[in-house]
Design a protein around this motif. Structure first.
Motif, PDB file in Angstrom:
ATOM      1  N   ALA A 165      -9.771 -11.737 -18.743  1.00 36.50           N
ATOM      2  CA  ALA A 165     -10.143 -13.119 -18.469  1.00 36.50           C
ATOM      3  C   ALA A 165     -11.662 -13.193 -18.371  1.00 36.50           C
ATOM      4  O   ALA A 165     -12.307 -12.246 -17.917  1.00 36.50           O
ATOM      5  CB  ALA A 165      -9.512 -13.613 -17.169  1.00 36.50           C
ATOM      6  N   ASP A 166     -12.218 -14.293 -18.833  1.00 32.77           N
ATOM      7  CA  ASP A 166     -13.666 -14.473 -18.713  1.00 32.77           C
ATOM      8  C   ASP A 166     -14.004 -15.935 -18.489  1.00 32.77           C
ATOM      9  O   ASP A 166     -13.128 -16.808 -18.508  1.00 32.77           O
ATOM     10  CB  ASP A 166     -14.409 -13.897 -19.927  1.00 32.77           C
ATOM     11  CG  ASP A 166     -14.149 -14.661 -21.224  1.00 32.77           C
ATOM     12  OD1 ASP A 166     -13.576 -15.780 -21.166  1.00 32.77           O
ATOM     13  OD2 ASP A 166     -14.511 -14.159 -22.304  1.00 32.77           O
ATOM     14  N   LEU A 167     -15.277 -16.177 -18.251  1.00 35.96           N
ATOM     15  CA  LEU A 167     -15.759 -17.526 -18.006  1.00 35.96           C
ATOM     16  C   LEU A 167     -16.139 -18.158 -19.340  1.00 35.96           C
ATOM     17  O   LEU A 167     -17.044 -17.676 -20.026  1.00 35.96           O
ATOM     18  CB  LEU A 167     -16.969 -17.506 -17.074  1.00 35.96           C
ATOM     19  CG  LEU A 167     -16.737 -16.904 -15.680  1.00 35.96           C
ATOM     20  CD1 LEU A 167     -18.050 -16.829 -14.913  1.00 35.96           C
ATOM     21  CD2 LEU A 167     -15.717 -17.728 -14.916  1.00 35.96           C
ATOM     22  N   ALA A 211     -16.442 -10.907 -17.516  1.00 32.86           N
ATOM     23  CA  ALA A 211     -15.024 -10.686 -17.818  1.00 32.86           C
ATOM     24  C   ALA A 211     -14.406  -9.687 -16.848  1.00 32.86           C
ATOM     25  O   ALA A 211     -15.075  -8.775 -16.363  1.00 32.86           O
ATOM     26  CB  ALA A 211     -14.859 -10.183 -19.255  1.00 32.86           C
ATOM     27  N   ILE A 212     -13.121  -9.865 -16.593  1.00 38.40           N
ATOM     28  CA  ILE A 212     -12.361  -8.934 -15.775  1.00 38.40           C
ATOM     29  C   ILE A 212     -11.197  -8.409 -16.602  1.00 38.40           C
ATOM     30  O   ILE A 212     -10.569  -9.155 -17.352  1.00 38.40           O
ATOM     31  CB  ILE A 212     -11.845  -9.607 -14.480  1.00 38.40           C
ATOM     32  CG1 ILE A 212     -11.027  -8.617 -13.646  1.00 38.40           C
ATOM     33  CG2 ILE A 212     -11.028 -10.850 -14.782  1.00 38.40           C
ATOM     34  CD1 ILE A 212     -10.585  -9.171 -12.300  1.00 38.40           C
ATOM     35  N   MET A 213     -10.928  -7.121 -16.489  1.00 36.15           N
ATOM     36  CA  MET A 213      -9.791  -6.491 -17.154  1.00 36.15           C
ATOM     37  C   MET A 213      -8.875  -5.948 -16.071  1.00 36.15           C
ATOM     38  O   MET A 213      -9.322  -5.298 -15.131  1.00 36.15           O
ATOM     39  CB  MET A 213     -10.259  -5.355 -18.067  1.00 36.15           C
ATOM     40  CG  MET A 213      -9.133  -4.559 -18.704  1.00 36.15           C
ATOM     41  SD  MET A 213      -9.771  -3.137 -19.656  1.00 36.15           S
ATOM     42  CE  MET A 213      -8.232  -2.332 -20.143  1.00 36.15           C
ATOM     43  N   ALA A 226      -3.200 -14.182 -14.519  1.00 35.71           N
ATOM     44  CA  ALA A 226      -3.905 -15.049 -15.454  1.00 35.71           C
ATOM     45  C   ALA A 226      -3.804 -16.512 -15.037  1.00 35.71           C
ATOM     46  O   ALA A 226      -4.798 -17.259 -15.064  1.00 35.71           O
ATOM     47  CB  ALA A 226      -3.351 -14.856 -16.867  1.00 35.71           C
ATOM     48  N   VAL A 227      -2.608 -16.936 -14.625  1.00 35.17           N
ATOM     49  CA  VAL A 227      -2.411 -18.323 -14.198  1.00 35.17           C
ATOM     50  C   VAL A 227      -3.274 -18.630 -12.970  1.00 35.17           C
ATOM     51  O   VAL A 227      -3.941 -19.674 -12.900  1.00 35.17           O
ATOM     52  CB  VAL A 227      -0.921 -18.590 -13.890  1.00 35.17           C
ATOM     53  CG1 VAL A 227      -0.744 -19.966 -13.259  1.00 35.17           C
ATOM     54  CG2 VAL A 227      -0.096 -18.485 -15.163  1.00 35.17           C
ATOM     55  N   ASP A 228      -3.279 -17.709 -12.003  1.00 32.87           N
ATOM     56  CA  ASP A 228      -4.048 -17.942 -10.775  1.00 32.87           C
ATOM     57  C   ASP A 228      -5.555 -17.958 -11.045  1.00 32.87           C
ATOM     58  O   ASP A 228      -6.297 -18.675 -10.367  1.00 32.87           O
ATOM     59  CB  ASP A 228      -3.719 -16.860  -9.744  1.00 32.87           C
ATOM     60  CG  ASP A 228      -2.306 -17.005  -9.198  1.00 32.87           C
ATOM     61  OD1 ASP A 228      -1.708 -18.075  -9.384  1.00 32.87           O
ATOM     62  OD2 ASP A 228      -1.800 -16.024  -8.602  1.00 32.87           O
ATOM     63  N   LEU A 229      -6.000 -17.163 -12.010  1.00 33.90           N
ATOM     64  CA  LEU A 229      -7.418 -17.167 -12.355  1.00 33.90           C
ATOM     65  C   LEU A 229      -7.817 -18.463 -13.056  1.00 33.90           C
ATOM     66  O   LEU A 229      -8.823 -19.095 -12.714  1.00 33.90           O
ATOM     67  CB  LEU A 229      -7.739 -15.974 -13.256  1.00 33.90           C
ATOM     68  CG  LEU A 229      -7.843 -14.600 -12.599  1.00 33.90           C
ATOM     69  CD1 LEU A 229      -7.937 -13.512 -13.664  1.00 33.90           C
ATOM     70  CD2 LEU A 229      -9.062 -14.535 -11.680  1.00 33.90           C
ATOM     71  N   VAL A 230      -7.024 -18.862 -14.043  1.00 37.32           N
ATOM     72  CA  VAL A 230      -7.366 -20.035 -14.857  1.00 37.32           C
ATOM     73  C   VAL A 230      -7.257 -21.334 -14.056  1.00 37.32           C
ATOM     74  O   VAL A 230      -8.041 -22.271 -14.262  1.00 37.32           O
ATOM     75  CB  VAL A 230      -6.461 -20.076 -16.107  1.00 37.32           C
ATOM     76  CG1 VAL A 230      -6.621 -21.401 -16.847  1.00 37.32           C
ATOM     77  CG2 VAL A 230      -6.805 -18.918 -17.036  1.00 37.32           C
ATOM     78  N   THR A 231      -6.290 -21.388 -13.141  1.00 38.84           N
ATOM     79  CA  THR A 231      -6.065 -22.633 -12.392  1.00 38.84           C
ATOM     80  C   THR A 231      -6.654 -22.584 -10.986  1.00 38.84           C
ATOM     81  O   THR A 231      -6.359 -23.459 -10.163  1.00 38.84           O
ATOM     82  CB  THR A 231      -4.549 -22.914 -12.280  1.00 38.84           C
ATOM     83  OG1 THR A 231      -3.923 -21.842 -11.539  1.00 38.84           O
ATOM     84  CG2 THR A 231      -3.915 -23.014 -13.648  1.00 38.84           C
ATOM     85  N   LEU A 240     -16.231 -24.812 -13.759  1.00 43.93           N
ATOM     86  CA  LEU A 240     -16.120 -23.642 -14.620  1.00 43.93           C
ATOM     87  C   LEU A 240     -14.730 -23.602 -15.235  1.00 43.93           C
ATOM     88  O   LEU A 240     -13.754 -24.048 -14.623  1.00 43.93           O
ATOM     89  CB  LEU A 240     -16.359 -22.353 -13.832  1.00 43.93           C
ATOM     90  CG  LEU A 240     -17.774 -22.117 -13.312  1.00 43.93           C
ATOM     91  CD1 LEU A 240     -17.802 -20.876 -12.437  1.00 43.93           C
ATOM     92  CD2 LEU A 240     -18.743 -21.954 -14.479  1.00 43.93           C
ATOM     93  N   GLN A 241     -14.641 -23.050 -16.422  1.00 41.89           N
ATOM     94  CA  GLN A 241     -13.348 -22.913 -17.085  1.00 41.89           C
ATOM     95  C   GLN A 241     -13.116 -21.447 -17.419  1.00 41.89           C
ATOM     96  O   GLN A 241     -13.943 -20.804 -18.071  1.00 41.89           O
ATOM     97  CB  GLN A 241     -13.304 -23.778 -18.349  1.00 41.89           C
ATOM     98  CG  GLN A 241     -13.323 -25.269 -18.046  1.00 41.89           C
ATOM     99  CD  GLN A 241     -13.323 -26.111 -19.310  1.00 41.89           C
ATOM    100  OE1 GLN A 241     -14.197 -25.967 -20.166  1.00 41.89           O
ATOM    101  NE2 GLN A 241     -12.332 -26.975 -19.438  1.00 41.89           N
ATOM    102  N   VAL A 242     -11.998 -20.938 -16.941  1.00 43.24           N
ATOM    103  CA  VAL A 242     -11.616 -19.553 -17.196  1.00 43.24           C
ATOM    104  C   VAL A 242     -10.567 -19.527 -18.294  1.00 43.24           C
ATOM    105  O   VAL A 242      -9.733 -20.430 -18.393  1.00 43.24           O
ATOM    106  CB  VAL A 242     -11.059 -18.910 -15.901  1.00 43.24           C
ATOM    107  CG1 VAL A 242     -10.706 -17.440 -16.137  1.00 43.24           C
ATOM    108  CG2 VAL A 242     -12.058 -19.045 -14.763  1.00 43.24           C
TER     109      VAL A 242
END
Length: 317
Positions: A165-167, A211-213, A226-231, A240-242
């Motif tokens: 995931a990244d910004l 970015a985080i892996m 992924a859901v918790d990061l993006v939302t 910001l949008q992830v």
């Protein structure tokens, strides 16, 4: 009483001019011999290599480890330790420069002021060493539990999920923020990302810039990260949008990192994702029940000869 003439004769430059520093060191209990030795090391510079007792013991430990696990594995571990400690040292140095600028002689232009600041900072070094040992033990237990779930044979291959995931738009963002604002943003992103990954029962592999892996043994847990990061509400608050890319399959786990097609595919998927979008690979899509997706996308990804089918995950509103 300090014998400045004797110190000067032994090689301590400008001993009388540096009297405040020397008297401070003397009050702390440093001997003339220790001051002379320290001065000689300073004059010689960092290019002169010396071994302490701890260095010798470290070499002995590594030599014994080579006998136990083999040269390739022991050398690989040594590289990981070296790179990890180098990064830790840089992080500590950056923190010290920012929060305690007096540790830099080129800032204070006064040896006594810098000596006092450096002594206060150096007092944390053994305590940080104890912190590292404690955290390392916790991670060893966590890693053992994790690998018991993903190892399928006696090799270094594991079957797990890979997430990136990244910004979105981070490059443009760096041109708009001051270094202080950028530092705060990256620190907050890494802290939030780490908390989310651990809360889901997954493991952080590394941070690469913005970015985080991460990896996970269960498909559902991988996706939840992924859901918790993006939302995450904090992302919306800061405008910001992830985005994220996910895959699942057999990969090589070595040196604290992961390699293989699923890793490459997940990394390419996050780069192809739209802001606030999660792209899921076909192998992972087949493992997910109860998750909704929008129309599949056929993507041409760098390093893949054939088009890759990606499934955008439907996110909660």
């Amino acid at each position: 009483m300090v014998d400045f003439d004797a110190l000067a004769a032994a090689g301590v430059a400008d001993a009388r001019r540096r009297a405040p520093l020397i008297e401070y060191l003397d009050a702390l209990g440093f001997t003339a011999e220790q001051m002379i030795e320290a001065e000689s090391r300073t004059v010689a510079g960092c290019d002169v290599k010396t071994l302490s007792r701890a260095d010798v013991e470290t070499l002995r430990t590594w030599a014994e480890l080579r006998v136990l696990v083999g040269d390739v594995e022991a050398t690989g571990l040594l590289r990981v330790i070296g790179s990890g400690m180098a990064r830790l040292a840089e992080a500590l140095s950056s923190m010290s420069r920012a929060s305690t600028p007096d540790v830099q002689l080129n800032v204070t232009h006064d040896e006594l002021t810098t000596a006092k600041a450096y002594r206060a900072a150096a007092g944390f070094i053994p305590r940080i060493g104890s912190m590292i040992d404690a955290v390392h033990r916790h991670h060893m237990m966590s890693a053992r539990s994790y690998f018991e779930q993903v190892i399928r044979d006696g090799s270094s291959n594991v079957v797990c999920g890979i997430g990136f995931a990244d910004l979105s738009g981070f490059t443009a963002l760096t041109q708009m923020l001051t270094t202080t604002e950028l530092s705060a943003l990256l620190n907050e992103f890494s802290a939030t990302g780490t908390e989310i990954v651990h809360a889901a029962g997954c493991r952080v592999v590394k941070f690469i810039g913005d970015a985080i892996m991460w990896v996970g043994s269960e498909p559902a847990e991988l996706v939840q990260v992924a859901v918790d990061l993006v939302t995450h509400p904090r992302a919306a608050e800061t405008h910001l949008q992830v985005r994220a890319g996910l895959d699942f399959g057999e990969v090589l786990a070595i040196g604290g990192d992961y390699f293989g097609n699923p890793v490459n595919r997940a990394a390419r998927l996050v780069a192809s994702a739209e802001p606030s979008q999660i792209l899921v690979s076909e192998p992972l899509r087949e493992l997910l029940d109860g998750r909704a997706f929008t129309a599949a996308r056929s993507l041409t990804l760098k390093g893949f000869a054939s088009p890759v089918t990606a499934y955008p995950l439907s996110l909660p509103h």
